[in-house]
Motif scaffolding. Structure first.
Motif, mmCIF file in Angstrom:
data_model
loop_
_atom_site.group_PDB
_atom_site.id
_atom_site.type_symbol
_atom_site.label_atom_id
_atom_site.label_comp_id
_atom_site.label_asym_id
_atom_site.label_seq_id
_atom_site.Cartn_x
_atom_site.Cartn_y
_atom_site.Cartn_z
ATOM 1 N N ALA A 191 -2.480 -3.712 -0.253
ATOM 2 C CA ALA A 191 -3.484 -4.518 -0.800
ATOM 3 C C ALA A 191 -3.613 -4.246 -2.459
ATOM 4 C CB ALA A 191 -4.716 -4.290 -0.278
ATOM 5 N N MET A 192 -3.402 -3.030 -2.684
ATOM 6 C CA MET A 192 -3.601 -2.374 -4.166
ATOM 7 C C MET A 192 -3.184 -3.473 -5.187
ATOM 8 S SD MET A 192 -5.827 -0.713 -2.964
ATOM 9 C CE MET A 192 -6.359 -0.197 -4.644
ATOM 10 N N GLY A 193 -2.140 -4.069 -5.096
ATOM 11 C CA GLY A 193 -1.606 -4.967 -6.235
ATOM 12 C C GLY A 193 -2.504 -5.826 -6.494
ATOM 13 N N ASP A 194 -2.993 -6.632 -5.551
ATOM 14 C CA ASP A 194 -3.972 -7.755 -5.637
ATOM 15 C C ASP A 194 -5.444 -7.180 -5.822
ATOM 16 O OD1 ASP A 194 -2.437 -9.889 -4.841
ATOM 17 O OD2 ASP A 194 -2.705 -9.548 -2.878
ATOM 18 N N GLY B 93 2.303 -5.651 -4.448
ATOM 19 C CA GLY B 93 2.181 -6.475 -5.788
ATOM 20 C C GLY B 93 3.166 -5.789 -6.810
ATOM 21 N N CYS B 94 3.529 -4.630 -6.398
ATOM 22 C CA CYS B 94 4.431 -3.815 -7.628
ATOM 23 C C CYS B 94 5.736 -3.913 -7.336
ATOM 24 C CB CYS B 94 3.998 -2.315 -7.774
ATOM 25 S SG CYS B 94 2.340 -2.244 -8.395
ATOM 26 N N LYS C 144 10.297 8.553 -5.236
ATOM 27 C CA LYS C 144 9.714 8.084 -6.361
ATOM 28 C C LYS C 144 10.130 6.830 -6.727
ATOM 29 C CE LYS C 144 10.264 12.162 -8.872
ATOM 30 N NZ LYS C 144 10.164 12.818 -10.060
ATOM 31 N N ALA C 145 11.304 6.363 -6.623
ATOM 32 C CA ALA C 145 11.891 5.153 -7.003
ATOM 33 C C ALA C 145 11.398 4.335 -5.758
ATOM 34 C CB ALA C 145 13.396 5.237 -6.784
ATOM 35 N N LEU C 146 11.351 4.497 -4.545
ATOM 36 C CA LEU C 146 10.885 3.666 -3.445
ATOM 37 C C LEU C 146 9.411 3.460 -3.590
ATOM 38 C CD1 LEU C 146 12.660 5.267 -0.465
ATOM 39 C CD2 LEU C 146 13.369 2.755 -1.626
ATOM 40 N N TYR C 147 8.693 4.673 -4.238
ATOM 41 C CA TYR C 147 7.307 4.471 -4.429
ATOM 42 C C TYR C 147 7.212 3.272 -5.718
ATOM 43 C CZ TYR C 147 2.407 4.997 -5.557
ATOM 44 O OH TYR C 147 1.205 4.915 -5.846
ATOM 45 N N ALA C 148 7.837 3.075 -6.563
ATOM 46 C CA ALA C 148 7.699 2.495 -7.792
ATOM 47 C C ALA C 148 8.185 0.759 -7.362
ATOM 48 C CB ALA C 148 8.719 2.849 -8.920
ATOM 49 N N ALA C 149 8.951 0.719 -6.356
ATOM 50 C CA ALA C 149 9.198 -0.611 -5.930
ATOM 51 C C ALA C 149 8.135 -0.995 -4.866
ATOM 52 C CB ALA C 149 10.467 -0.559 -5.059
ATOM 53 N N ASP C 150 7.554 -0.247 -4.274
ATOM 54 C CA ASP C 150 6.455 -0.838 -3.066
ATOM 55 C C ASP C 150 5.724 0.609 -3.146
ATOM 56 O OD1 ASP C 150 5.130 -1.952 -1.488
ATOM 57 O OD2 ASP C 150 6.536 -1.417 0.319
ATOM 58 N N PRO C 151 4.462 0.475 -3.694
ATOM 59 C CA PRO C 151 3.588 1.769 -3.902
ATOM 60 C C PRO C 151 2.955 2.012 -2.501
ATOM 61 C CG PRO C 151 2.564 0.017 -4.639
ATOM 62 C CD PRO C 151 3.928 -0.531 -4.340
ATOM 63 N N ARG C 152 3.498 2.846 -1.605
ATOM 64 C CA ARG C 152 3.057 3.308 -0.429
ATOM 65 C C ARG C 152 3.104 4.776 -0.540
ATOM 66 N NH1 ARG C 152 2.624 -1.256 2.790
ATOM 67 N NH2 ARG C 152 4.172 -2.904 1.918
ATOM 68 N N PRO C 153 2.390 5.777 -0.372
ATOM 69 C CA PRO C 153 2.339 7.300 -0.517
ATOM 70 C C PRO C 153 3.647 7.716 0.090
ATOM 71 C CG PRO C 153 0.127 6.806 0.089
ATOM 72 C CD PRO C 153 0.901 5.354 0.179
ATOM 73 N N PRO C 154 4.537 8.615 -0.626
ATOM 74 C CA PRO C 154 5.652 9.173 -0.312
ATOM 75 C C PRO C 154 5.273 10.226 0.774
ATOM 76 C CG PRO C 154 5.561 9.242 -2.542
ATOM 77 C CD PRO C 154 4.115 8.904 -2.158
ATOM 78 N N ALA C 155 6.222 10.301 1.910
ATOM 79 C CA ALA C 155 6.114 11.293 2.855
ATOM 80 C C ALA C 155 6.528 12.540 2.532
ATOM 81 C CB ALA C 155 7.244 10.894 3.942
ATOM 82 N N ALA D 239 -7.379 -11.346 -0.788
ATOM 83 C CA ALA D 239 -7.804 -12.474 -1.863
ATOM 84 C C ALA D 239 -9.367 -12.568 -1.894
ATOM 85 C CB ALA D 239 -7.164 -13.751 -1.433
ATOM 86 N N ASN D 240 -10.163 -12.595 -0.689
ATOM 87 C CA ASN D 240 -11.675 -12.611 -0.919
ATOM 88 C C ASN D 240 -11.929 -11.383 -1.518
ATOM 89 O OD1 ASN D 240 -11.659 -15.205 0.528
ATOM 90 N ND2 ASN D 240 -12.178 -14.236 2.643
ATOM 91 N N PHE D 241 -11.514 -10.345 -1.079
ATOM 92 C CA PHE D 241 -11.889 -8.914 -1.637
ATOM 93 C C PHE D 241 -11.830 -9.209 -3.257
ATOM 94 C CE2 PHE D 241 -11.679 -4.624 -3.059
ATOM 95 C CZ PHE D 241 -13.033 -4.248 -2.926
ATOM 96 N N ALA D 242 -10.596 -9.507 -3.659
ATOM 97 C CA ALA D 242 -10.063 -9.425 -4.938
ATOM 98 C C ALA D 242 -11.017 -10.468 -5.766
ATOM 99 C CB ALA D 242 -8.712 -9.769 -5.199
#
Length: 424
Positions: A281-284, A20-21, A342-353, A265-268
């Motif tokens: 899933a976190m954006g939704d 979602g981000c 950090k830029a890649l995280y901002a574009a798609d929030p998955r924990p950085p390696a 969507a059901n959970f959200a």
């Protein structure tokens, strides 16, 4: 990526779906990334570096790619590839029209190496030490590192804390709470976990593992052994039995009507208190407007650990690229720095390696650390090419038992199909 609706052979292929981000503004590099060459690369190849990435990564990468091009006196093109990325890359590579750098999931590695499509990545020991241990393990194949990892992802239990204030200690506790909430008319489903009409091995695997099930035996070095498929073993039959108990003719926690298209969507939307999913899933979830928490998927009472698969998004150096020296420089020294991570995280929030980037991200997003904690007991998605033979038979077996089928027959059919495919 939504890591993948397993049963689909492209890796999410784990082709991971957009989060979602995805529209977040990428960071702008203010200086050369740490560890980058102080002088332009001597061998500029064709004078052009071509990078292929999925839509979420393209925007984040462009400022760093442009900076790299300026410093090295070359042109850098970041091209968006949004469909069948692994196969598109393989086909282009074989035709001599592929990129110099490819962004994708670590479990592509076995297939890409087998097809001669990628080269080892020359990370130093110091650089390797900067990544999480599981990330380096994931990109290591046949003793060599084949990718520079940038993000780690796994599934966890996401809980609506308004409906379920306390994290369940066991899967049985989770089902009990779900039933209580459904009886009170507060939810419509006990659990939001996708099964669908073809099964979904990726999402259900922690529960399958908690029941004692396994995919493969191990080689002498501890790697998955495709000659030892274990879906038909007694332990796996019992695990499929556990899935049946949770299924439509049992507790009703697992249902084929819950799919990859509707489970988040059901959970959200408040239709269930428990969701088993990943960072994608976190954006939704956040749009749902309720408080939530992220914890490890629980096991059965007296069960084995509920081990999720861990996926690692990576940068690969194309073996047939026209600017391989530039590609190695970009992958080893530019995308392994904290600014890019950090830029890649901002574009798609998955924990950085990258550990230093993860620490920075956790300061503003506690979910990143919680997902990493939930994946501590997990293991990298097997990168062996033979994994492609597993998803569909496993999914068929899962769907059968969820609908009330015989676990032994389902497990044996999956074993037979996989062994036949692998010529075991």
């Amino acid at each position: 990526m939504r890591m993948r609706a397993l049963g689909v052979a492209a890796a999410a292929t784990l082709a991971f779906a957009a989060a979602g981000c995805g529209g977040s503004e990428p960071a702008t590099p203010s200086a050369a990334p740490s560890g980058s060459a102080s002088a332009p690369a001597a061998d500029k190849g064709s004078g052009k570096l071509v990078i292929w990435a999925d839509p979420n990564r393209v925007k984040a990468l462009k400022p760093f790619a442009e900076q790299f091009g300026t410093e090295n006196g070359v042109t850098v093109e970041v091209k968006e590839i949004s469909k069948d990325n692994q196969q598109t890359f393989l086909t282009a590579s074989q035709q001599g029209s592929g990129p110099d750098v490819m962004v994708g999931a670590h479990d592509w590695i076995g297939n890409l190496v087998q097809n001669g499509a990628i080269d080892p990545v020359n990370l130093t020991d110091e650089q390797k030490a900067g990544f999480s241990e599981i990330a380096i393990k994931a990109v290591t194949f046949n003793g060599q590192v084949y990718g520079a990892p940038y993000a780690v992802e796994n599934i966890a239990l996401i809980r609506n804390t308004k409906l379920a204030p306390d994290a369940p200690a066991t899967l049985e506790d989770m089902v009990k709470k779900g039933k209580e909430l459904k009886a009170a008319g507060k939810v419509k489903e006990l659990l939001c976990l996708p099964v669908g009409l073809k099964g979904d091995a990726f999402h259900v695997y922690p529960i399958f593992a908690a029941g004692g099930g396994s995919l493969f035996g191990a080689t002498a070095t501890g790697d998955p052994d495709p000659k030892k498929v274990l879906l038909g073993s007694d332990e796996s039959v019992k695990a499929f039995g556990k899935l049946k108990d949770l299924g439509e003719k049992g507790d009703g926690a697992l249902k084929t009507s819950i799919t990859n298209e509707n489970y988040i969507a059901n959970f959200a939307g408040g239709k269930c208190a428990f969701l088993i999913s990943g960072p994608w899933a976190m954006g939704d979830v956040k749009k749902g407007g309720f408080t939530y928490d992220v914890t490890p998927v629980p096991s059965f009472k007296d069960g084995k650990p509920a081990t999720p698969f861990v996926g690692v998004q990576s940068f690969f150096v194309a073996s047939k690229g026209k600017s391989k020296t530039l590609a190695q420089e970009f992958v080893t020294n530019y995308v392994t720095n904290a600014d890019v991570a950090k830029a890649l995280y901002a574009a798609d929030p998955r924990p950085p390696a990258l550990t230093v980037a993860l620490d920075a991200v956790k300061a503003t997003d506690a979910d990143a650390g919680k997902f990493m904690d939930a994946g501590k007991s997990g293991f990298p998605m097997p990168a062996i090419p033979e994994m492609q033979a597993v998803w569909e038979p496993f999914g068929i077996a899962e769907e059968a038992v969820v609908k009330g089928g015989d676990p032994a027959k389902a497990a044996q059919a999956a074993q037979k199909a996989i062994d036949s495919s692998l010529k075991n």
